[in-house]
Design an enzyme around this catalytic site. Sequence first.
Site, PDB file in Angstrom:
ATOM      1  N   ASP A   1      32.614  28.011  34.026  1.00  0.00           N
ATOM      2  CA  ASP A   1      32.332  29.283  33.344  1.00  0.00           C
ATOM      3  C   ASP A   1      30.827  29.479  33.255  1.00  0.00           C
ATOM      4  O   ASP A   1      30.058  28.509  33.218  1.00  0.00           O
ATOM      5  CB  ASP A   1      32.941  29.308  31.929  1.00  0.00           C
ATOM      6  CG  ASP A   1      33.251  30.734  31.470  1.00  0.00           C
ATOM      7  OD1 ASP A   1      34.434  31.128  31.478  1.00  0.00           O
ATOM      8  OD2 ASP A   1      32.292  31.466  31.130  1.00  0.00           O
TER       9      ASP A   1
ATOM     10  N   ASN B   1      38.881  33.377  39.404  1.00  0.00           N
ATOM     11  CA  ASN B   1      39.397  34.237  38.333  1.00  0.00           C
ATOM     12  C   ASN B   1      38.298  34.930  37.527  1.00  0.00           C
ATOM     13  O   ASN B   1      38.549  35.975  36.921  1.00  0.00           O
ATOM     14  CB  ASN B   1      40.282  33.354  37.423  1.00  0.00           C
ATOM     15  CG  ASN B   1      40.471  33.951  36.051  1.00  0.00           C
ATOM     16  OD1 ASN B   1      41.292  34.842  35.873  1.00  0.00           O
ATOM     17  ND2 ASN B   1      39.681  33.482  35.076  1.00  0.00           N
TER      18      ASN B   1
ATOM     19  N   TYR C   1      34.600  48.464  38.888  1.00  0.00           N
ATOM     20  CA  TYR C   1      35.653  47.459  38.686  1.00  0.00           C
ATOM     21  C   TYR C   1      36.777  47.680  39.690  1.00  0.00           C
ATOM     22  O   TYR C   1      37.226  46.748  40.365  1.00  0.00           O
ATOM     23  CB  TYR C   1      36.180  47.562  37.248  1.00  0.00           C
ATOM     24  CG  TYR C   1      37.198  46.519  36.872  1.00  0.00           C
ATOM     25  CD1 TYR C   1      36.806  45.283  36.354  1.00  0.00           C
ATOM     26  CD2 TYR C   1      38.569  46.757  37.018  1.00  0.00           C
ATOM     27  CE1 TYR C   1      37.735  44.320  36.008  1.00  0.00           C
ATOM     28  CE2 TYR C   1      39.505  45.804  36.678  1.00  0.00           C
ATOM     29  CZ  TYR C   1      39.089  44.582  36.166  1.00  0.00           C
ATOM     30  OH  TYR C   1      40.028  43.635  35.822  1.00  0.00           O
TER      31      TYR C   1
ATOM     32  N   LYS D   1      37.960  45.179  42.809  1.00  0.00           N
ATOM     33  CA  LYS D   1      39.290  44.577  42.904  1.00  0.00           C
ATOM     34  C   LYS D   1      39.962  44.966  44.224  1.00  0.00           C
ATOM     35  O   LYS D   1      40.717  44.170  44.802  1.00  0.00           O
ATOM     36  CB  LYS D   1      40.144  44.980  41.695  1.00  0.00           C
ATOM     37  CG  LYS D   1      39.589  44.463  40.363  1.00  0.00           C
ATOM     38  CD  LYS D   1      39.423  42.953  40.355  1.00  0.00           C
ATOM     39  CE  LYS D   1      39.062  42.404  38.997  1.00  0.00           C
ATOM     40  NZ  LYS D   1      38.916  40.941  39.005  1.00  0.00           N
TER      41      LYS D   1
HETATM   42  P1  NAD Z   1      37.902  37.098  29.848  1.00  0.00           P
HETATM   43  O1  NAD Z   1      36.731  37.967  29.564  1.00  0.00           O
HETATM   44  O2  NAD Z   1      38.776  36.640  28.724  1.00  0.00           O
HETATM   45  O3  NAD Z   1      37.444  35.824  30.678  1.00  0.00           O
HETATM   46  C1  NAD Z   1      36.580  35.920  31.778  1.00  0.00           C
HETATM   47  C2  NAD Z   1      35.726  34.675  31.831  1.00  0.00           C
HETATM   48  O4  NAD Z   1      34.874  34.785  32.990  1.00  0.00           O
HETATM   49  C3  NAD Z   1      34.804  34.504  30.626  1.00  0.00           C
HETATM   50  O5  NAD Z   1      34.939  33.214  30.096  1.00  0.00           O
HETATM   51  C4  NAD Z   1      33.417  34.741  31.192  1.00  0.00           C
HETATM   52  O6  NAD Z   1      32.393  33.990  30.549  1.00  0.00           O
HETATM   53  C5  NAD Z   1      33.586  34.311  32.636  1.00  0.00           C
HETATM   54  N1  NAD Z   1      32.570  34.890  33.502  1.00  0.00           N
HETATM   55  C6  NAD Z   1      32.093  36.161  33.488  1.00  0.00           C
HETATM   56  N2  NAD Z   1      31.129  36.302  34.411  1.00  0.00           N
HETATM   57  C7  NAD Z   1      30.999  35.103  35.032  1.00  0.00           C
HETATM   58  C8  NAD Z   1      30.168  34.627  36.065  1.00  0.00           C
HETATM   59  N3  NAD Z   1      29.251  35.421  36.647  1.00  0.00           N
HETATM   60  N4  NAD Z   1      30.281  33.335  36.460  1.00  0.00           N
HETATM   61  C9  NAD Z   1      31.196  32.521  35.872  1.00  0.00           C
HETATM   62  N5  NAD Z   1      32.015  32.931  34.872  1.00  0.00           N
HETATM   63  C10 NAD Z   1      31.920  34.201  34.460  1.00  0.00           C
HETATM   64  O7  NAD Z   1      38.752  37.923  30.933  1.00  0.00           O
HETATM   65  P2  NAD Z   1      40.260  37.815  31.462  1.00  0.00           P
HETATM   66  O8  NAD Z   1      40.997  39.008  30.957  1.00  0.00           O
HETATM   67  O9  NAD Z   1      40.802  36.466  31.264  1.00  0.00           O
HETATM   68  O10 NAD Z   1      39.991  38.121  33.002  1.00  0.00           O
HETATM   69  C11 NAD Z   1      40.089  37.145  34.015  1.00  0.00           C
HETATM   70  C12 NAD Z   1      40.246  37.882  35.329  1.00  0.00           C
HETATM   71  O11 NAD Z   1      41.409  38.685  35.309  1.00  0.00           O
HETATM   72  C13 NAD Z   1      39.090  38.821  35.673  1.00  0.00           C
HETATM   73  O12 NAD Z   1      38.806  38.747  37.050  1.00  0.00           O
HETATM   74  C14 NAD Z   1      39.657  40.178  35.325  1.00  0.00           C
HETATM   75  O13 NAD Z   1      39.040  41.217  36.050  1.00  0.00           O
HETATM   76  C15 NAD Z   1      41.085  39.985  35.729  1.00  0.00           C
HETATM   77  N6  NAD Z   1      42.016  40.930  35.147  1.00  0.00           N
HETATM   78  C16 NAD Z   1      42.114  41.046  33.805  1.00  0.00           C
HETATM   79  C17 NAD Z   1      42.989  41.978  33.272  1.00  0.00           C
HETATM   80  C18 NAD Z   1      43.101  42.182  31.796  1.00  0.00           C
HETATM   81  O14 NAD Z   1      43.714  43.170  31.401  1.00  0.00           O
HETATM   82  N7  NAD Z   1      42.578  41.334  30.941  1.00  0.00           N
HETATM   83  C19 NAD Z   1      43.781  42.760  34.115  1.00  0.00           C
HETATM   84  C20 NAD Z   1      43.671  42.595  35.489  1.00  0.00           C
HETATM   85  C21 NAD Z   1      42.779  41.661  35.996  1.00  0.00           C
END
Ligand code: NAD
Length: 255
Positions: free
Chosen positions: A37, A87, A155, A159
């Site tokens: 992270d 992720n 975004y 994706k």
């Molecule tokens: P989250 O914000 O809870 O977790 C994301 C993590 O990524 C955080 O811990 C953050 O510190 C880390 N991060 C951010 N930038 C970074 C970087 N440059 N290098 C390393 N780490 C980094 O988000 P989440 O909801 O768990 O999302 C995870 C993935 O799922 C993302 O790719 C997001 O786009 C995707 N996603 C989420 C949703 C949703 O509704 N939450 C829906 C579709 C897709």
Amino acid sequence: MTRLANKVALITGGGSGIGKASCLLFAREGAKVVVVDLKKETAEATAREIGGNARAFGADVSKEKDAEAMVAFAEKSFGRLDVIFNNAGVFHPKDDSVTNTSGDIWDLVIDINLKGVFLGCKYAIPALLRAGGGSIINTASFVAIMGAAAPQIAYTASKGGVLAMTREIAVEFAKKNIRANALCPGPVETPLLAELLSDPARRQRRLVHIPMGRFAKAEEIANAALFLASDESSYVSGTTFLVDGAITAAYVTPE
Ligand code: NAD
């Protein structure tokens, strides 16, 4: 529980949300887990929760040196790499309509969400080949295949790029025993969407389009990632793996 016995998995964004839930689940299923992270302390907290079979690594996935170092760290820590779950991702409040999103926000989001996945694959694939093959899971989103009138142009574009890139990787490396799938979650209750979903009107605006009538839990997305990481999905590659409560199947949703 041994669905990932003898496998080493690297999960980016492992300090929060879907990534954290996946780290914990993969470890429960027997994997050795490298938790990556940007916020190193959150990666360390996840690794501590797992115990001896996890290592934490602080890295910015959008930086080439960091991506290279995280893969080297995984191989050094556990001797091999079998699974990479790209992720980590961001959702920026200033990422809006195509007509009023700045180039800087565009660059920031594309750098992390798309280039970050590219770099993860670029450095993980040679390691997977050294291990005799493996599984790549790249997080896209249902917005990669559907448009929204509540826009987030960078975004969505990032994706869509992840989805297309993952297909190509799946085809190129199919005969080398590497599988690559794009995991496409619907909206999930994680810190990523916390601000947006805390506004009752914006929450309802989205909820109305989900046939199941609720958002996903991070663990429900982690379960899909577990299947894609394990040998149970040995003939699954190049897919748009939707875990979206039937959003993309819907025209009119139930009352
Ligand atoms: P989250 O914000 O809870 O977790 C994301 C993590 O990524 C955080 O811990 C953050 O510190 C880390 N991060 C951010 N930038 C970074 C970087 N440059 N290098 C390393 N780490 C980094 O988000 P989440 O909801 O768990 O999302 C995870 C993935 O799922 C993302 O790719 C997001 O786009 C995707 N996603 C989420 C949703 C949703 O509704 N939450 C829906 C579709 C897709």
